[in-house]
Enzyme design. Structure first.
Site: not given
Ligand code: SAH
Ligand code: SF4
Length: 362
Positions: A114, A125, A171-172, A201, A224-226, A300, A343
């Site tokens: 990863c 986020c 990162g995104e 992702s 990442s929907l949530h 998490n 992350c």
């Molecule tokens: N930026 C991208 C990829 C990195 S984050 C994205 O957001 O998709 C990877 C995944 O971990 C994403 O689905 C994100 O929403 C999730 N994530 C981030 N923080 C989290 C946390 N505290 N608990 C569970 N999942 C988390």
């Molecule tokens: Fe959002 Fe993914 Fe960036 Fe975390 S790494 S702030 S989940 S976009």
């Protein structure tokens, strides 16, 4: 006491060179054409990270090459291993930025890296440790690739191989689109990892989802929907103001039509926030007719966000509701929960002096 010499900065990064460029460099030293292939075999197939170990190269050539090329730019700051075998690494980049990579071994033999695409993240986020840090900079394609290369090399040296790769670290990825796509190609070509074993992702940058569909790669896409409703998604994912839920789901339909591939949705279950059976029913309705899969993962907890992970009963009810409505869903285990493997969490802990870190190398 003599201090070790500083690393010369004139060395080229071997990971930044194509085989052709390496060959040109070797030919300029009077070496035969096959040398570049020999060196690449050592580097990418056998996980060697010094010229000294390349025993089929003449000795003085090895010394010469060691002066000209370096093996990447990531320096390992700390590493932690979880009881479930998950290994988390914190690397320092030459400009001082810190990034994380995680290796997850699975019982069926898979070894999944990863990796991060940026130092920090601009998407903000609220529940995410990386989002809480803010954005520092994009990683280069080589810096992204090198994270996978380092795990791959270590595995090769113990007779294993890196089989999968996910861009789910810091990162995104689609905010750093070009470098990410270049890195994906390097991972596929050099580490011989099939596109279907790689997942990108994204938080949901709609124009980039469209571009990715046209890229001609077979790489998997996760979104990442949530949350299903704009107001609720906006509250935890500011990007939703720019690309609301309906636009995002439409882009996913386009992606599936263009590629024939299934999309994965990531859903972090937050107790009392997005984990009701009503929300699961709304999610099933939203995804109706879309070739997809939902990965559910209990939140998490992070220092900057008050939410808690859903308890197992609510997780079970959420997944069951999805499945009853024909949406395939899987509960993901929280890997490495004992080592800050979420992350961005190792970097946060390291900076606050919280993590029981083991110093591995300078
Ligand atoms: N930026 C991208 C990829 C990195 S984050 C994205 O957001 O998709 C990877 C995944 O971990 C994403 O689905 C994100 O929403 C999730 N994530 C981030 N923080 C989290 C946390 N505290 N608990 C569970 N999942 C988390
Ligand atoms: Fe959002 Fe993914 Fe960036 Fe975390 S790494 S702030 S989940 S976009």
């Amino acid at each position: 006491m003599t201090l070790p010499a500083a690393q010369p900065t004139t060395q080229d990064n071997i990971y930044a060179l194509t085989e052709e460029q390496l060959q040109a460099g070797l030919e300029a030293l009077g070496q035969p054409k096959f040398r570049a292939r020999q060196v690449c075999d050592w580097v990418y197939r056998r996980g060697v990270t010094s010229f000294d170990e390349m025993t089929n190269l003449p000795k003085d050539l090895r010394a010469d090459l060691a002066g000209r090329y370096r093996f990447g730019h990531l320096s390992l700051v700390t590493s932690q291993r979880s009881q479930d075998g998950t290994e988390k690494r914190l690397y320092r980049l030459p400009d001082g930025q810190l990034i994380e990579s995680v290796l997850m071994p699975y019982g069926d033999g898979r070894r999944t890296a990863c990796i991060s695409s940026q130092a920090g993240c601009a998407m903000g986020c609220t529940f995410c440790a990386t989002g809480q840090m803010g954005f520092e900079r994009h990683l280069s394609a080589e810096e992204i690739f090198e994270q996978a290369q380092r795990f791959s090399a270590d595995l090769q040296r113990r007779g294993e191989r890196l089989s999968n790769c996910v861009l789910m670290g810091m990162g995104e990825p689609f905010h750093n689109y070009d470098n990410v796509v270049k890195a994906l190609r390097l991972i596929m070509e050099r580490l011989d990892i099939g596109a279907r074993r790689i997942t990108v992702s994204t938080v949901g940058l709609v124009p980039k989802i469209k571009r990715f569909a046209e890229e001609g790669l077979q790489v998997k896409l996760a979104i990442s929907l949530h949350a299903t409703r704009d107001e609720e998604r906006e509250a935890i994912m500011p990007v939703n103001k720019r690309y609301p839920v309906r636009e995002l789901i439409d882009a996913c339909h386009d992606f599936v039509r263009a590629t024939g591939r299934r999309v994965t949705f990531e859903w972090a279950l937050i107790q009392g926030q997005n984990d009701s059976v009503e929300e699961a029913a709304r999610l099933a309705a939203l995804l109706r007719g879309l070739l997809c899969h939902v990965n559910v993962i209990p939140l998490n907890p992070t220092a900057g966000y008050g939410g808690a992970p859903s308890d197992p009963e609510r997780v079970g009810a959420f997944v069951q509701t999805l499945e009853e409505r024909g949406v395939p869903a899987t509960v993901r285990m929280r890997r490495g929960i004992d080592i800050d493997a979420g992350c961005g969490q190792l970097k946060s802990s390291a900076e606050q002096g919280l993590a029981p870190l083991v110093q591995i190398e300078g």
